[in-house]
Design an enzyme around this catalytic site. Structure first.
Site, PDB file in Angstrom:
ATOM      1  N   LEU A  42      -3.510  -0.813  -4.726  1.00  0.00           N
ATOM      2  CA  LEU A  42      -2.733  -1.825  -3.992  1.00  0.00           C
ATOM      3  C   LEU A  42      -3.571  -2.416  -2.863  1.00  0.00           C
ATOM      4  CD1 LEU A  42      -0.226  -3.383  -3.077  1.00  0.00           C
ATOM      5  CD2 LEU A  42       0.482  -1.332  -1.815  1.00  0.00           C
ATOM      6  N   ILE A  76      -5.450   9.958   6.984  1.00  0.00           N
ATOM      7  CA  ILE A  76      -4.146   9.886   7.671  1.00  0.00           C
ATOM      8  C   ILE A  76      -3.548  11.268   7.963  1.00  0.00           C
ATOM      9  CG2 ILE A  76      -3.630   7.576   6.740  1.00  0.00           C
ATOM     10  CD1 ILE A  76      -1.437   9.062   4.995  1.00  0.00           C
ATOM     11  N   ALA A 134      -2.043   7.347   0.021  1.00  0.00           N
ATOM     12  CA  ALA A 134      -1.030   8.266  -0.509  1.00  0.00           C
ATOM     13  C   ALA A 134      -1.684   9.238  -1.476  1.00  0.00           C
ATOM     14  CB  ALA A 134       0.070   7.487  -1.235  1.00  0.00           C
ATOM     15  N   TYR A 189       5.908  15.076  -6.247  1.00  0.00           N
ATOM     16  CA  TYR A 189       5.457  13.779  -5.720  1.00  0.00           C
ATOM     17  C   TYR A 189       6.639  13.024  -5.106  1.00  0.00           C
ATOM     18  CZ  TYR A 189       4.163   8.802  -5.956  1.00  0.00           C
ATOM     19  OH  TYR A 189       3.955   7.462  -5.663  1.00  0.00           O
ATOM     20  N   LYS A 193       7.256  11.976  -1.194  1.00  0.00           N
ATOM     21  CA  LYS A 193       7.387  10.559  -0.809  1.00  0.00           C
ATOM     22  C   LYS A 193       8.707  10.351  -0.069  1.00  0.00           C
ATOM     23  CE  LYS A 193       4.973   7.499  -1.635  1.00  0.00           C
ATOM     24  NZ  LYS A 193       3.828   6.943  -0.834  1.00  0.00           N
TER      25      LYS A 193
HETATM   26  N1  LIG Z   1       0.758   3.676  -8.650  1.00  0.00           N
HETATM   27  C1  LIG Z   1       2.053   3.556  -8.887  1.00  0.00           C
HETATM   28  O1  LIG Z   1       2.495   3.421 -10.032  1.00  0.00           O
HETATM   29  C2  LIG Z   1       3.039   3.579  -7.753  1.00  0.00           C
HETATM   30  C3  LIG Z   1       4.401   3.437  -8.030  1.00  0.00           C
HETATM   31  C4  LIG Z   1       5.311   3.433  -6.971  1.00  0.00           C
HETATM   32  C5  LIG Z   1       4.864   3.558  -5.659  1.00  0.00           C
HETATM   33  N2  LIG Z   1       3.533   3.713  -5.426  1.00  0.00           N
HETATM   34  C6  LIG Z   1       3.092   3.852  -4.024  1.00  0.00           C
HETATM   35  O2  LIG Z   1       2.331   2.706  -3.691  1.00  0.00           O
HETATM   36  C7  LIG Z   1       1.308   3.044  -2.769  1.00  0.00           C
HETATM   37  C8  LIG Z   1      -0.044   2.545  -3.274  1.00  0.00           C
HETATM   38  O3  LIG Z   1      -0.321   3.166  -4.522  1.00  0.00           O
HETATM   39  P1  LIG Z   1      -1.681   2.953  -5.312  1.00  0.00           P
HETATM   40  O4  LIG Z   1      -1.353   3.045  -6.751  1.00  0.00           O
HETATM   41  O5  LIG Z   1      -2.424   1.797  -4.757  1.00  0.00           O
HETATM   42  O6  LIG Z   1      -2.428   4.312  -4.915  1.00  0.00           O
HETATM   43  P2  LIG Z   1      -3.961   4.730  -5.164  1.00  0.00           P
HETATM   44  O7  LIG Z   1      -4.664   3.738  -5.978  1.00  0.00           O
HETATM   45  O8  LIG Z   1      -3.927   6.152  -5.588  1.00  0.00           O
HETATM   46  O9  LIG Z   1      -4.550   4.635  -3.686  1.00  0.00           O
HETATM   47  C9  LIG Z   1      -4.244   5.558  -2.699  1.00  0.00           C
HETATM   48  C10 LIG Z   1      -5.435   5.632  -1.786  1.00  0.00           C
HETATM   49  O10 LIG Z   1      -5.124   6.542  -0.712  1.00  0.00           O
HETATM   50  C11 LIG Z   1      -6.281   7.312  -0.488  1.00  0.00           C
HETATM   51  N3  LIG Z   1      -5.923   8.535   0.212  1.00  0.00           N
HETATM   52  C12 LIG Z   1      -5.493   9.720  -0.315  1.00  0.00           C
HETATM   53  N4  LIG Z   1      -5.322  10.615   0.669  1.00  0.00           N
HETATM   54  C13 LIG Z   1      -5.641   9.988   1.827  1.00  0.00           C
HETATM   55  C14 LIG Z   1      -5.679  10.391   3.177  1.00  0.00           C
HETATM   56  N5  LIG Z   1      -5.370  11.644   3.543  1.00  0.00           N
HETATM   57  N6  LIG Z   1      -6.054   9.496   4.126  1.00  0.00           N
HETATM   58  C15 LIG Z   1      -6.411   8.241   3.764  1.00  0.00           C
HETATM   59  N7  LIG Z   1      -6.418   7.801   2.510  1.00  0.00           N
HETATM   60  C16 LIG Z   1      -6.024   8.663   1.543  1.00  0.00           C
HETATM   61  C17 LIG Z   1      -6.868   7.556  -1.865  1.00  0.00           C
HETATM   62  O11 LIG Z   1      -8.209   7.945  -1.764  1.00  0.00           O
HETATM   63  P3  LIG Z   1      -8.832   8.924  -2.906  1.00  0.00           P
HETATM   64  O12 LIG Z   1      -8.637   8.204  -4.196  1.00  0.00           O
HETATM   65  O13 LIG Z   1     -10.243   9.067  -2.457  1.00  0.00           O
HETATM   66  O14 LIG Z   1      -8.019  10.194  -2.825  1.00  0.00           O
HETATM   67  C18 LIG Z   1      -6.702   6.170  -2.479  1.00  0.00           C
HETATM   68  O15 LIG Z   1      -7.789   5.331  -2.180  1.00  0.00           O
HETATM   69  C19 LIG Z   1       1.407   4.550  -2.569  1.00  0.00           C
HETATM   70  O16 LIG Z   1       2.171   4.813  -1.423  1.00  0.00           O
HETATM   71  C20 LIG Z   1       2.168   5.035  -3.795  1.00  0.00           C
HETATM   72  O17 LIG Z   1       2.879   6.216  -3.543  1.00  0.00           O
HETATM   73  C21 LIG Z   1       2.612   3.723  -6.444  1.00  0.00           C
END
Ligand SMILES: NC(=O)c1ccc[n+]([C@@H]2O[C@H](COP(=O)([O-])OP(=O)(O)OC[C@H]3O[C@@H](n4cnc5c(N)ncnc54)[C@H](OP(=O)(O)O)[C@@H]3O)[C@@H](O)[C@H]2O)c1
Length: 289
Positions: free
Chosen positions: A12, A37, A60, A125, A129
């Site tokens: 995202l 974070i 996340a 998860y 959340k």
């Molecule tokens: N993907 C879905 O289908 C989905 C659906 C509903 C809601 N969401 C929500 O939407 C949001 C964005 O999702 P996304 O798919 O873009 O997630 P993503 O691609 O997994 O990106 C999450 C990022 O957060 C980083 N991260 C993990 N732990 C961290 C920490 N302690 N401090 C700082 N950064 C950290 C990860 O780094 P690393 O990769 O290096 O760990 C990754 O770059 C999240 O809140 C997720 O829960 C996602």
């Protein structure tokens, strides 16, 4: 408007940064390595240095199945990390934008979930959340918490990319047809976050692309579009199967469509249809490859 974005290596975040650039807003984006974070001192240091008006938390723990055996780390990021951000945002009067998920619901409802429906997550998860939402709401009523679903975008691992990869090398693909949701393109979500900021929204708000489908229908459509666009030589057949044939560590909701009326009322915007988002995402994928 100056923004600080956490988790900038994520799917995202990458599209959000692109959209923020198009808005010509100033921003500073940090990867996990640069700003973790779960570390309050690091959060405080960055906020004091940058003095943003808005913090968008794209960080996340998102590995839904892995979380079942890794609750401590999922909690540390999704619950405690969200809580730390809310604490400092309140202290320094920074608007917090946070992302949550359709997986806070148990999927037993027959109609799209509104913001006032009771969360009841089925897996770790989803639990972490939901706990993150609560940690924020306990500290501030000013934050925007956007629940979204089934994300896909060019900048991360996701279902669409997996299906297109499998379709290249397998004669057919089997996909579950008894989980229903709304696929959401991360560019559309990024634009929704910008719309919500522009109208000064706050509270929990649902946003996903319009319409609903099963994972099976989602895969079928992705393969059809990729074939039409010429990036998939053959239209690999997709077969349906029940979730019982594809057990996963985390139990997923059978129905997690989000009702996005509140978003439309607040912003005057109607979410684009999921098939439109999917077609644009695949176009972007083919341009990048
Ligand atoms: N993907 C879905 O289908 C989905 C659906 C509903 C809601 N969401 C929500 O939407 C949001 C964005 O999702 P996304 O798919 O873009 O997630 P993503 O691609 O997994 O990106 C999450 C990022 O957060 C980083 N991260 C993990 N732990 C961290 C920490 N302690 N401090 C700082 N950064 C950290 C990860 O780094 P690393 O990769 O290096 O760990 C990754 O770059 C999240 O809140 C997720 O829960 C996602």
């Amino acid at each position: 408007m100056k923004l600080l974005i956490t988790g900038s290596g994520g799917m995202l975040a990458q599209d959000l940064i692109q959209q923020i650039q198009e808005e010509q807003w100033r921003y500073h984006a940090f990867t996990k390595r640069e700003l973790d974070i779960t570390e309050p001192e690091s959060i405080a240091k960055h906020l004091l240095q940058i003095k943003p008006d808005v913090l968008v938390n794209c960080a996340a723990y998102t590995q839904v199945d892995q979380a079942e055996n890794d609750e401590i780390n999922a909690k540390r990021v999704n619950q405690e990390g969200a809580g730390h951000l809310a604490h400092f945002c309140r202290e320094y009067q920074i608007k917090l934008v946070h992302l949550s998920t359709d997986f806070v619901f148990d999927g037993k409802q027959a109609e799209p979930y509104t913001e006032s429906n009771r969360p009841n997550p089925t897996g770790i998860y989803g639990h972490t959340k939901r706990a993150g939402e609560e940690a924020i709401l306990q500290q501030t009523t000013d934050a925007i918490i956007v629940r979204t679903s089934w994300l896909h975008g060019v900048g991360g691992k996701n279902f669409v990319k997996t299906m297109l990869r499998l379709a290249q090398k397998q004669p057919e693909i089997k996909v579950v047809d008894d989980q229903i949701g709304s696929p959401t393109w991360t560019v559309d979500l990024a634009q929704a976050l910008i719309h919500l900021l522009k109208v000064g929204a706050s509270g929990i708000i649902h946003f996903s692309n319009r319409g609903q489908c099963s994972w099976y229908e989602f895969a079928q459509k992705a393969i059809q579009i990729a074939h039409q666009q010429g990036i998939l030589p053959q239209k690999t057949p997709v077969l349906s199967m029940p979730s019982s044939e594809y057990p996963t560590p985390a139990k997923r909701p059978a129905f997690s469509v989000l009702n996005c009326k509140k978003y439309t009322e607040l912003t005057g915007q109607t979410p684009p249809h999921w098939q439109a988002g999917l077609a644009q995402m695949i176009t972007q994928l083919s341009r990048d490859s």
